[in-house]
Scaffold this motif. Structure first.
Motif, PDB file in Angstrom:
ATOM      1  N   PRO A 169       0.810  -1.217   0.000  1.00 11.22           N
ATOM      2  CA  PRO A 169       0.000   0.000   0.000  1.00 11.22           C
ATOM      3  C   PRO A 169       0.850   1.277   0.000  1.00 11.22           C
ATOM      4  O   PRO A 169       0.454   2.290  -0.570  1.00 11.22           O
ATOM      5  N   ARG A 170       2.024   1.239   0.624  1.00 12.47           N
ATOM      6  CA  ARG A 170       2.884   2.426   0.626  1.00 12.47           C
ATOM      7  C   ARG A 170       3.463   2.692  -0.756  1.00 12.47           C
ATOM      8  O   ARG A 170       3.590   3.845  -1.173  1.00 12.47           O
ATOM      9  N   CYS A 171       3.828   1.635  -1.483  1.00 16.08           N
ATOM     10  CA  CYS A 171       4.319   1.815  -2.856  1.00 16.08           C
ATOM     11  C   CYS A 171       3.213   2.364  -3.752  1.00 16.08           C
ATOM     12  O   CYS A 171       3.452   3.265  -4.562  1.00 16.08           O
ATOM     13  N   VAL A 172       2.009   1.825  -3.598  1.00 17.25           N
ATOM     14  CA  VAL A 172       0.873   2.295  -4.395  1.00 17.25           C
ATOM     15  C   VAL A 172       0.593   3.766  -4.094  1.00 17.25           C
ATOM     16  O   VAL A 172       0.373   4.578  -5.002  1.00 17.25           O
ATOM     17  N   ALA A 173       0.630   4.147  -2.817  1.00 19.51           N
ATOM     18  CA  ALA A 173       0.383   5.546  -2.441  1.00 19.51           C
ATOM     19  C   ALA A 173       1.468   6.463  -2.982  1.00 19.51           C
ATOM     20  O   ALA A 173       1.182   7.567  -3.460  1.00 19.51           O
ATOM     21  N   PHE A 174       2.729   6.017  -2.942  1.00 17.22           N
ATOM     22  CA  PHE A 174       3.827   6.826  -3.459  1.00 17.22           C
ATOM     23  C   PHE A 174       3.653   7.063  -4.956  1.00 17.22           C
ATOM     24  O   PHE A 174       3.786   8.188  -5.434  1.00 17.22           O
ATOM     25  N   LEU A 175       3.360   5.995  -5.708  1.00 19.69           N
ATOM     26  CA  LEU A 175       3.207   6.144  -7.158  1.00 19.69           C
ATOM     27  C   LEU A 175       1.980   6.972  -7.510  1.00 19.69           C
ATOM     28  O   LEU A 175       2.011   7.760  -8.463  1.00 19.69           O
ATOM     29  N   ALA A 176       0.902   6.848  -6.749  1.00 18.09           N
ATOM     30  CA  ALA A 176      -0.290   7.666  -6.999  1.00 18.09           C
ATOM     31  C   ALA A 176       0.006   9.138  -6.737  1.00 18.09           C
ATOM     32  O   ALA A 176      -0.405  10.013  -7.499  1.00 18.09           O
ATOM     33  N   ALA A 177       0.723   9.422  -5.655  1.00 19.59           N
ATOM     34  CA  ALA A 177       1.092  10.811  -5.355  1.00 19.59           C
ATOM     35  C   ALA A 177       2.014  11.362  -6.423  1.00 19.59           C
ATOM     36  O   ALA A 177       1.906  12.522  -6.823  1.00 19.59           O
ATOM     37  N   ARG A 178       2.903  10.539  -6.890  1.00 20.10           N
ATOM     38  CA  ARG A 178       3.838  10.958  -7.947  1.00 20.10           C
ATOM     39  C   ARG A 178       3.085  11.288  -9.226  1.00 20.10           C
ATOM     40  O   ARG A 178       3.430  12.234  -9.936  1.00 20.10           O
ATOM     41  N   MET A 179       2.041  10.520  -9.536  1.00 14.45           N
ATOM     42  CA  MET A 179       1.261  10.780 -10.742  1.00 14.45           C
ATOM     43  C   MET A 179       0.483  12.089 -10.637  1.00 14.45           C
ATOM     44  O   MET A 179       0.321  12.786 -11.614  1.00 14.45           O
ATOM     45  N   THR A 180       0.003  12.437  -9.456  1.00 10.54           N
ATOM     46  CA  THR A 180      -0.754  13.680  -9.321  1.00 10.54           C
ATOM     47  C   THR A 180       0.166  14.891  -9.357  1.00 10.54           C
ATOM     48  O   THR A 180      -0.262  15.972  -9.737  1.00 10.54           O
ATOM     49  N   LEU A 181       1.420  14.736  -8.969  1.00 15.70           N
ATOM     50  CA  LEU A 181       2.350  15.864  -9.016  1.00 15.70           C
ATOM     51  C   LEU A 181       2.765  16.206 -10.431  1.00 15.70           C
ATOM     52  O   LEU A 181       3.272  17.278 -10.689  1.00 15.70           O
TER      53      LEU A 181
END
Length: 103
Positions: free
Chosen positions: A56-68
């Motif tokens: 879940p932490r990897c998924v959250a990191f990649l999702a945050a990266r996509m929104t930036l």
């Protein structure tokens, strides 16, 4: 905007049985135990094993990266709207000042 894309692959860690996202650069530099984007060390197992649940932490990191990725564009739109707002305010002030001069 310069492209700061990261390329990741999902690897199942033998230590916790969870799939972690590992960047290509990290995988080539630290092949026996690469570090995932969440910071976990991935003990690589056989690649033909079935995938486990995603971290879940990897998924959250990649999702945050996509929104930036679109952050600069959002600020440009906001600044554009703000300049229109200031323009309308200045036009209204000019109209009021010319109207008061006429009266």
């Amino acid at each position: 905007m310069t492209s700061n894309k990261i390329f990741t692959a999902w690897f199942t860690s033998e230590s916790d049985g969870v799939d972690h996202a590992v960047t290509d650069e990290e995988f080539t530099e630290h092949r026996p135990e690469p570090e995932a984007v969440c910071g976990a060390l991935v003990a690589l197992g056989p690649l033909e094993s079935s995938p486990g649940p995603r971290c879940p932490r990897c998924v959250a990191f990649l999702a945050a990266r996509m929104t930036l990725r679109d952050l600069d564009r959002r600020f440009e739109l906001y600044e554009h709207r703000r300049s229109e707002w200031w323009g309308r305010l200045l036009r209204r002030c000019r109209l009021l000042s010319t109207a008061s001069e006429i009266l």
